[in-house]
Design a protein around this motif. Structure first.
Motif, PDB file in Angstrom:
ATOM      1  N   ASP A 234       0.855  -1.181   0.000  1.00  0.00           N
ATOM      2  CA  ASP A 234       0.000   0.000   0.000  1.00  0.00           C
ATOM      3  C   ASP A 234       0.895   1.237   0.000  1.00  0.00           C
ATOM      4  OD1 ASP A 234      -2.194   1.521   0.019  1.00  0.00           O
ATOM      5  OD2 ASP A 234      -2.874   1.009   2.024  1.00  0.00           O
ATOM      6  N   GLU A 235       0.356   2.342  -0.481  1.00  0.00           N
ATOM      7  CA  GLU A 235       1.132   3.597  -0.587  1.00  0.00           C
ATOM      8  C   GLU A 235       2.459   3.323  -1.282  1.00  0.00           C
ATOM      9  OE1 GLU A 235      -0.085   6.499   0.366  1.00  0.00           O
ATOM     10  OE2 GLU A 235      -1.881   5.645   1.225  1.00  0.00           O
ATOM     11  N   HIS A 237       3.844   4.321  -3.985  1.00  0.00           N
ATOM     12  CA  HIS A 237       4.404   5.201  -5.008  1.00  0.00           C
ATOM     13  C   HIS A 237       5.905   5.404  -4.850  1.00  0.00           C
ATOM     14  CE1 HIS A 237       2.590   7.416  -1.691  1.00  0.00           C
ATOM     15  NE2 HIS A 237       3.720   8.076  -1.686  1.00  0.00           N
ATOM     16  N   SER A 458      -1.700   2.577  -4.743  1.00  0.00           N
ATOM     17  CA  SER A 458      -1.485   3.863  -4.089  1.00  0.00           C
ATOM     18  C   SER A 458      -2.448   4.871  -4.695  1.00  0.00           C
ATOM     19  CB  SER A 458      -0.043   4.324  -4.279  1.00  0.00           C
ATOM     20  OG  SER A 458       0.092   5.633  -3.784  1.00  0.00           O
TER      21      SER A 458
END
Lengths: 760, 309
Positions: A234-235, A237, A458
């Motif tokens: 997750d997240e 980027h 993300s």
């Protein structure tokens, strides 16, 4: 709400669902069905986490043999806790609906620092200290000594866990970090080792990226995870940077000095042991001669020093003869150390590849490649044989040994840069050896290879196709979802000129220009007058921010702004920043509002949300390009161009835009939230920059909002804010951006939903 | 490095930045001027350990720890004699033992343990293995070979890249110049309106760019034989060690067909099976075909799987 996702019964713990969540789950289901990897982008604040969890849990329940485990990787401890809370909600809903007892085990795992309950150890402040202290209480030989000599202190929690904890499986349920600690206290077991043991049979594991990506840790913690797991980043980027950091080594003069003391300690310990307990060294020697893998390698407390990724065939081989005995190895380390010291004594920058380095080291100090490769492994064995308890002190020599192993193992994808001083202070000698990884796919390759599905998700992953390229994998689904909105609650504006028609840009040539700085100041001043509550402004770097703020002060702009709002500034000091943040929020609460000046790529831009009135406007001053003169970056760009055919400019723009999107995305954390997004640089209006913004921002960028002047911006902003300030009830959203089950099932809604996902 | 100094005249690097420290075979340092002074006659004894030294053997100290300088010196000398490679040994274990032996010798010599005996061992070894030492002098170890190869590749790639960019720049420059000239000529002669010509010109420019992209040539490296083997690679001539293993014993194949036994090929005619197949014409037989073959196969097909299993 019970949903039917492509034939799968999914329990969704809320009464309403966003259309994009439904669409997201459809894509996710397809990815899982295909047993492949996926890249999914969905704006923040639209319930990514719960969609992910409810679908994958449903999938696990429906096909327990296809997907045995969910590994959820997040970045920070608060984020981990948030995920566990969502999961708890979901599981409560399951028990309420099915009336069956929950048989799922889900737990969070974090470092010892967050999980230790030993009264002395847990009071230590730094993670490294906690680890070292824990190791000095739980290492196998310490415990063996404790048997013969009860005065030797050990950790009673670990002893207790080791005695009984493994036989009794931890009861099904959801455990966050505090739950684990409570459980540990009640039973008297060590929560950390309990959690590490329990992840083997848990259905859901939530932990940090590093447990999978950092080869040194992953080898310990995540080695035995089953292939049929679904891994979610997750997240994600910034995942490429995490990968690179985990494989890079920086060596300074201080590291070498500390290493020198380490080596001396080693030598002294060896000579002492030789007199008292020579059998031990002989035993180790015998083992190395036979090329046996250590039998007790599975002792979980000992696996403290792990080696970086080595190809298996090397690990199977016996340690080369030249470093087999302890003295020879210490001599070897000494030579290596002296060589590095000599290399650091330079007056100009050197950049070379791993083979060049190896050749040079052979010529200078006659060190072959093969013993270098075994360096980390050999050091580990030696430290264990010498029974050195306080292992935290040996971090320097461990680092050097990792460097030795990496540099001799990988001939491609790495570069060595030796700089005699920092760029900013060319007069102060501060030599650093950067051994920097340029290929993020090296660290992440084992993850893609081992697990059946890896999901990268993300809020800002645009442009989607670049991630598979730099991480070197083939996803089966790549999709970007937009936010369905009942009202346009985000208003991106690109300001390109001041009222005096001078172009506004943070371009290097004009960034010192008086007019540009004044215009930036005017923009902030005007916005502070019309925006209620909080404004967050991002600059491209700390230095640039300092320059501008100083100049604003001289021009009196700062004074004018302070008539409208209070000003807070982020600094490089973490404590100061969190203080500023706290006061900023307090000021927002009080109604007059405040301005927070911060830096893209800083702490504020990555982890902190500005919900509702904490952030009604975000201003991005300039394009946050990374510092392009850095040699490490240059080497990486060159590598990207040669290996992946990604042009320098493409990557730089991509990197700048993902950070810009991250920054402006801080303000919108849900559908009831609203905020202005002001990009204050004329370069944003160009198609190549604009095209790299996430789709959910691009959608709202019309031709009318490009290249505005300051007073046009003020007009548009005023209009937008007035509209948004009208009461907004749930009923307004229903049927448009918020659906009940009946609405979801209607024919034309399903048709609409099909358009939300854009396949890349 | 600043706190290092000459043990004799006590000058340090800090006070005299141009101080040059020298080291000789015994591993003790002296600064350059002291060396000049003490060894005017070309030889003398070490101030600290009284070892007889020659002036010509003094070298600039490379490392902070002079012991390392000494060790590297010794090591290089030892490795000149002990230069066997991995492929000179039949097993990895032997090679590792050999490596350890070398390491022991270096260790003893650096730390002044059993120097006389070690030297004897070395001389003995040198006498015993004269030809191997001579032979291996020019050879590199396998690892070094790999390294050389990698370095070469790197060089080639960077060279190629440099050439490419250079060529491309030139090509582009030329093409652009030509294109511009063409436009001017056309504007001069053609009767079409200028706007159309300009548009054409633009199109052409785009085409040119794409062409340039395509024309990139690959420069072939010329240091690999057509078989893919590197030039200058050494091949091991050491005899292959004999491996004792149990020999393979042939066991006739036995297939369970779940059917009655099939008659042998040569019995088919006698049993009358061949009456029911077409006799092979001389043309068929030229290739080694006989009617028995087809018949045998048909019977095998028919018989197998007849019994319920």
């Amino acid at each position: 709400m019970k949903l039917n996702i492509d034939g799968l019964l999914v329990y969704f713990p809320y009464d309403y669902i966003y259309p994009e969540q439904y669409s997201y789950m459809l894509e996710l289901k397809r990815t899982l069905d295909a047993k492949g990897h996926g890249v999914l982008e969905m704006p923040s604040g639209t319930g990514k986490t719960i969609s992910l969890l409810s679908l994958i849990v449903a999938y696990q329940k429906a096909y327990p043999l296809e997907v045995t485990k969910l590994v959820y990787c997040s970045r920070t401890v608060p984020e981990i806790e948030k995920v566990v809370e969502e999961l708890r909600k979901l599981m409560d809903y399951y028990t309420k609906q099915t009336k069956a007892k929950n048989d799922f085990l889900a737990l969070a795992l974090s470092s010892r620092k967050n999980l230790c309950i030993h009264p002395e150890v847990s009071s230590l402040r730094f993670g490294k200290e906690v680890d070292g202290k824990c190791h000095s209480l739980t290492a196998s030989y310490i415990r063996a000594q404790h048997h013969s000599n009860p005065s030797q202190p050990v950790c009673q929690f670990f002893e207790e866990f080791d005695a009984v904890g493994r036989q009794v499986p931890i009861a099904p349920g959801i455990y966050n970090l505090d739950d684990l600690k409570d459980f540990g206290r009640r039973k008297g077991w060590c929560p950390y080792f309990l959690a590490r043991y329990a992840i083997l049979h848990a259905n859901i594991v939530v932990y940090s990226y590093h447990y999978l990506l950092d080869p040194k840790i992953a080898d310990l913690v995540s080695k035995e995870l089953a292939k049929k797991s679904v891994v979610v980043f997750d997240e994600a980027h910034n995942i490429d940077n995490v990968c690179i950091d985990s494989m890079s080594v920086n060596i300074t003069r201080r590291t070498l000095d500390r290493c020198q003391t380490n080596v001396e300690t080693l030598q002294n310990t060896i000579s002492r042991i030789k007199e008292t307990d020579a059998a031990k060294l002989r035993e180790e020697y015998r083992r190395l001669v036979e090329g046996l893998k250590e039998a007790n390698v599975a002792r979980e407390t000992d696996m403290y020093l792990s080696n970086p990724v080595l190809p298996d065939e090397i690990l199977q081989e016996a340690v080369p003869g030249s470093i087999r005995t302890a003295e020879h190895f210490v001599g070897f380390m000494k030579r290596f150390l002296e060589y590095l010291k000599a290399r650091l004594r330079i007056h100009h920058v050197v950049q070379e590849s791993a083979p060049q380095f190896l050749k040079d080291i052979y010529e200078k100090v006659c060190i072959d490649r093969k013993p270098l490769r075994f360096c980390a492994e050999r050091l580990r064995s030696l430290l264990r044989t010498l029974e050195i308890a306080d292992i935290a002190d040996f971090s320097a020599v461990t680092l050097i040994s990792h460097f030795a192993t990496l540099v001799s193992t990988y001939s491609k994808g790495f570069t060595i840069i030796i700089e005699p001083f920092e760029d900013r202070t060319p007069t102060i000698a501060n030599p650093v050896l950067h051994f920097s990884c340029m290929d993020p796919s090296i660290a992440i390759k084992p993850v893609f290879g081992r697990f059946q599905s890896v999901i990268i998700t993300s809020g800002t992953l645009s442009p989607l196709d670049i991630y598979p390229r730099i991480l070197d994998f083939r996803p089966v689904t790549m999709a970007s979802f937009t936010m369905t909105l009942a009202r346009t609650c985000l208003c991106p504006l690109i300001v390109g000129r001041g009222n005096d028609q001078v172009a506004m840009t943070s371009k290097f040539e004009t960034r010192e220009d008086f007019a540009v700085i004044r215009n930036y100041g005017n923009l902030l001043l005007e916005m502070s007058a019309i925006v209620p509550d909080g404004i967050v402004a991002f600059f491209t770097s700390y230095i640039y921010m300092e320059n501008i703020v100083a100049s604003w002060y001289e021009q009196g702009i700062l004074e004018n702004i302070q008539r409208n709002k209070l000003i807070f500034i982020e600094t490089q000091d973490a404590a100061e920043t969190s203080m500023a943040l706290e006061k900023y929020q307090e000021a927002c609460e009080n109604g007059r509002g405040a301005i927070l000046l911060s830096v893209a790529r800083g702490k504020v831009s990555e982890g902190i949300d500005f919900v509702h009135h904490y952030g009604r406007a975000v201003i991005m001053f300039g394009v946050p390009y990374v510092y392009t003169q850095s040699r490490i970056l240059k080497a990486r760009l060159e590598y990207l161009r040669d290996q992946f055919q990604i042009r320098e400019n493409d990557f730089l723009t991509f990197d700048a835009m993902r950070h810009a999107a991250q920054c402006v995305g801080r303000a919108i954390r849900g559908k009831t939230d609203y905020g202005l997004m002001i990009f204050a640089d004329k370069r944003y209006a160009r198609a190549d920059k604009r095209g790299k913004l996430p789709r959910w921002i691009q959608e709202h960028l019309t031709d009318g909002s490009l290249n505005l002047t300051i007073d046009e911006t003020v007009q548009l902003g005023k209009h937008f804010l007035r509209q948004m300030a009208q009461p907004f009830r749930r009923e307004d959203q229903l049927g448009l951006s918020l659906l009940t089950l009946e609405q979801l099932q209607s024919e034309d809604m399903l048709k609409k939903i099909a358009q939300i996902a854009q396949q890349a | 490095m600043d706190d290092q100094g000459c043990p004799r005249c006590k000058t340090t690097k800090y006070r005299n930045p141009s101080l040059k420290l020298m080291v000789n075979v015994c591993g003790h340092t002296l600064c350059e001027s002291c060396v000049e002074m003490l060894f005017v006659r070309g030889s003398g004894n070490c101030v600290q350990c009284n070892t007889p030294l020659r002036k010509s053997n003094f070298r600039v100290q490379l490392f902070e720890d002079p012991a390392i300088d000494k060790e590297v010196e010794i090591r290089k000398k030892v490795l000149k004699i002990y230069n066997k490679r991995e492929f000179d040994f039949s097993s990895l274990k032997e090679y590792n033992d050999y490596l350890e032996q070398v390491e022991d010798i270096v260790f003893n010599l650096t730390n002044n343990i059993d120097v006389e005996r070690t030297k004897q061992i070395m001389e003995q070894y040198q006498r015993d293995n004269k030809d191997i030492i001579q032979k291996n002098k020019a050879k590199l170890t396998r690892e070094q070979e790999e390294l050389e190869e990698l370095l070469l590749q790197e060089q080639q790639v960077s060279e190629q890249r440099r050439l490419e960019t250079l060529q491309e720049e030139q090509r582009q420059l030329q093409a652009k110049r030509k294109n511009k000239q063409a436009l001017l000529d056309e504007l001069e002669i053609s009767k079409l309106p200028a706007a159309v010509l300009l548009a054409q010109h633009k199109d052409r420019a785009v085409q040119l760019e794409t062409q340039i992209e395509k024309q990139k040539q690959n420069v072939k490296p010329a240091n690999i034989f057509s078989t893919g083997i590197m030039m200058g690679q050494t091949v091991s001539f050491a005899s292959v060690s004999r491996v004792e293993e149990v020999l393979y014993v042939y066991q006739p194949l036995c297939i369970d067909t779940y059917g009655p036994p099939v008659p042998e090929l040569d019995q088919l005619g006698r049993l009358g099976y061949l009456n029911h197949v077409r006799t092979a014409s001389p043309q068929d037989q030229a290739g080694g075909y006989s009617s028995g073959l087809a018949c045998h196969r048909a019977i095998q097909d028919a018989f197998s799987g007849l019994f319920p299993s």
